[in-house]
Write a protein that holds these residues in place. Structure first.
Motif, PDB file in Angstrom:
ATOM      1  N   VAL A 197       0.871  -1.176   0.091  1.00  0.00           N
ATOM      2  CA  VAL A 197       0.157   0.077   0.114  1.00  0.00           C
ATOM      3  C   VAL A 197       0.953   1.353  -0.033  1.00  0.00           C
ATOM      4  N   GLU A 198       2.079   1.146   0.696  1.00  0.00           N
ATOM      5  CA  GLU A 198       3.081   2.480   0.733  1.00  0.00           C
ATOM      6  C   GLU A 198       3.689   2.520  -0.678  1.00  0.00           C
ATOM      7  N   SER A 199       3.924   1.737  -1.179  1.00  0.00           N
ATOM      8  CA  SER A 199       4.276   1.701  -2.688  1.00  0.00           C
ATOM      9  C   SER A 199       3.335   2.214  -3.700  1.00  0.00           C
ATOM     10  N   LEU A 200       2.131   1.758  -3.635  1.00  0.00           N
ATOM     11  CA  LEU A 200       1.089   2.360  -4.131  1.00  0.00           C
ATOM     12  C   LEU A 200       0.886   3.933  -4.194  1.00  0.00           C
ATOM     13  N   ILE A 201       0.969   4.216  -2.929  1.00  0.00           N
ATOM     14  CA  ILE A 201       0.825   5.645  -2.443  1.00  0.00           C
ATOM     15  C   ILE A 201       2.144   6.369  -3.249  1.00  0.00           C
ATOM     16  N   ALA A 202       3.249   5.985  -2.945  1.00  0.00           N
ATOM     17  CA  ALA A 202       4.393   6.705  -3.351  1.00  0.00           C
ATOM     18  C   ALA A 202       4.325   6.689  -5.043  1.00  0.00           C
ATOM     19  N   LEU A 203       4.061   5.830  -5.594  1.00  0.00           N
ATOM     20  CA  LEU A 203       3.709   5.414  -7.152  1.00  0.00           C
ATOM     21  C   LEU A 203       3.040   6.612  -7.770  1.00  0.00           C
ATOM     22  N   VAL A 204       1.956   7.228  -6.780  1.00  0.00           N
ATOM     23  CA  VAL A 204       1.095   8.079  -7.593  1.00  0.00           C
ATOM     24  C   VAL A 204       1.419   9.622  -6.981  1.00  0.00           C
ATOM     25  N   GLY A 205       2.838   9.640  -6.339  1.00  0.00           N
ATOM     26  CA  GLY A 205       3.173  11.025  -6.074  1.00  0.00           C
ATOM     27  C   GLY A 205       2.803  11.495  -4.715  1.00  0.00           C
ATOM     28  N   ALA A 206       2.259  10.523  -3.836  1.00  0.00           N
ATOM     29  CA  ALA A 206       1.870  10.955  -2.549  1.00  0.00           C
ATOM     30  C   ALA A 206       2.738  10.528  -1.484  1.00  0.00           C
ATOM     31  N   GLN A 207       2.650  10.986  -0.121  1.00  0.00           N
ATOM     32  CA  GLN A 207       3.621  10.563   0.959  1.00  0.00           C
ATOM     33  C   GLN A 207       2.815   9.696   2.001  1.00  0.00           C
ATOM     34  N   PRO A 208       3.449   8.641   2.127  1.00  0.00           N
ATOM     35  CA  PRO A 208       2.645   7.757   3.136  1.00  0.00           C
ATOM     36  C   PRO A 208       2.776   8.122   4.502  1.00  0.00           C
ATOM     37  N   VAL A 209       1.926   8.194   5.180  1.00  0.00           N
ATOM     38  CA  VAL A 209       2.144   8.451   6.647  1.00  0.00           C
ATOM     39  C   VAL A 209       1.427   7.447   7.647  1.00  0.00           C
ATOM     40  N   LEU A 210       2.346   6.792   8.292  1.00  0.00           N
ATOM     41  CA  LEU A 210       1.648   5.733   9.294  1.00  0.00           C
ATOM     42  C   LEU A 210       1.016   6.254  10.469  1.00  0.00           C
ATOM     43  N   ILE A 211      -0.029   5.568  10.826  1.00  0.00           N
ATOM     44  CA  ILE A 211      -0.737   6.376  11.943  1.00  0.00           C
ATOM     45  C   ILE A 211      -1.790   5.452  12.398  1.00  0.00           C
ATOM     46  N   ASP A 212      -2.345   5.374  13.505  1.00  0.00           N
ATOM     47  CA  ASP A 212      -3.503   4.339  13.843  1.00  0.00           C
ATOM     48  C   ASP A 212      -4.716   5.149  13.908  1.00  0.00           C
ATOM     49  N   ALA A 213      -5.770   4.200  13.832  1.00  0.00           N
ATOM     50  CA  ALA A 213      -7.301   4.915  13.553  1.00  0.00           C
ATOM     51  C   ALA A 213      -7.641   5.703  14.456  1.00  0.00           C
TER      52      ALA A 213
END
Length: 343
Positions: free
Chosen positions: A159-175
């Motif tokens: 999922v992080e790779s998918l996000i980076a692929l479209v130019g966004a920056q993944p931010v890991l966080i809990d709900a």
């Protein structure tokens, strides 16, 4: 062929499809489904998807990654519909603006062999629907990553790779953190924007007010043009956090009201405006960064990581399918032999 499914082809789902096609991942097939009549065909003609699916389950069948980009309150039903169609090791993610309820639904409805990694692109605009989709919507924007407790490390990386692929920056966080923080910086502005426009447009002097409304009013009330379904779903699924920040906002308004009303507090009033101006200007120049955990160096590109996972899942599924067919064939050949021996 590795397959990715997008369920919900509005602003976010459509933009995601366009951005993935722009990345030109060799061999990736994007299957799309939208419940609204005519949207599937338009998405294919627009180039956001390769193939149309008539039902969420049809889109999810054979997909290594499934992205649910429907309105929040439709997600529970979609999760229920796709659950039987998910293959072993499938990764499911979403784009909902609130996360706690969605993760609970996923835990309840998805099979244990699938991984759910919640997501929320902090991107968008007041226009909605496929016609508003744009390839650069996610460029440079944060994208919250909210894994379920059962999500595998590989699923999170995918999922992080998918996000980076479209130019966004993944931010890991809990709900819980996500919903609390977004209530302050996204959901509260939505309600305040709507309330301000409601107040002004409901005045008997609205024609005169409208004639004098400038960029400040337009900018401040921009979010009032957001999808009513989206706004409603946010309020319903993040009620407690939103009420908390509404109460705090009310307190801040009362503080400013007191400073404006008190003729002896003019120095404090200008200090209050100056303090906020300085803080906001600093935020615009260089927003404070959230502390990040140290990460191992990975020399693979985002596209390579995602395709590596998807191709691996595709090979595993195909191998099992071939094994099943061979067993059925052997079983079918064995039965006539037994009949001949009995004779």
């Amino acid at each position: 062929m590795p397959q990715l499914a997008i369920i919900g082809l509005g602003l976010i789902g459509g933009s995601l499809g366009l951005a993935l096609k722009e990345a030109q991942l060799e061999g990736l097939e994007i299957v799309g489904h939208d419940a609204e009549w005519g949207v599937n065909g338009r998405a294919r003609k627009l180039g956001a998807i390769d193939r149309e699916a008539r039902h969420p389950a049809q889109a999810a069948e054979g997909a290594a990654v499934v992205v649910i980009a429907t309105p929040i309150l439709q997600m529970r039903e979609v999760l229920e519909q796709i659950a039987p169609a998910l293959g072993e090791g499938a990764v499911v993610t979403d784009t909902a603006s609130t996360k706690r309820d969605v993760l609970r639904w996923a835990e309840e409805l998805l099979p244990p062999e699938a991984s759910f990694v919640g997501g929320h692109p902090i991107a968008g605009k007041e226009q909605s629907g496929l016609d508003a989709a744009e390839v650069s919507l996610f460029q440079g924007r944060p994208w919250a990553v909210v894994p379920s407790v059962r999500a595998s490390e590989q699923a999170i990386k995918t999922v992080e790779s998918l996000i980076a692929l479209v130019g966004a920056q993944p931010v890991l966080i809990d709900a819980e953190e996500h919903d609390s923080y977004l209530a302050a910086v996204s959901h509260l502005p939505l309600v305040v924007s709507t309330a301000l426009f409601s107040l002004a447009s409901g005045s008997k002097a609205w024609p005169e007010l409208a004639a004098l409304a400038g960029p400040g009013f337009r900018d401040t009330t921009r979010l009032a043009s957001s999808s009513p379904d989206l706004s409603h779903d946010i309020c319903l699924t993040n009620r407690e956090n939103l009420l908390h920040w509404l109460d705090r906002f009310g307190e801040e308004l009362r503080r400013f009201r007191h400073l404006i009303e008190d003729r002896d507090a003019q120095e404090e009033l200008i200090k209050a405006f100056a303090k906020v101006q300085t803080a906001r200007d600093a935020f615009l120049r260089a927003p404070p960064e959230r502390p990040r955990a140290a990460q191992a160096v990975d020399t693979m590109s985002a596209g390579e990581r995602m395709l590596s996972f998807m191709v691996g899942e595709y090979v595993v599924r195909r191998t099992k399918e071939v094994e099943r067919l061979l067993k059925e064939r052997e079983s079918g050949e064995a039965q006539p032999r037994r009949k001949l021996e009995d004779r």
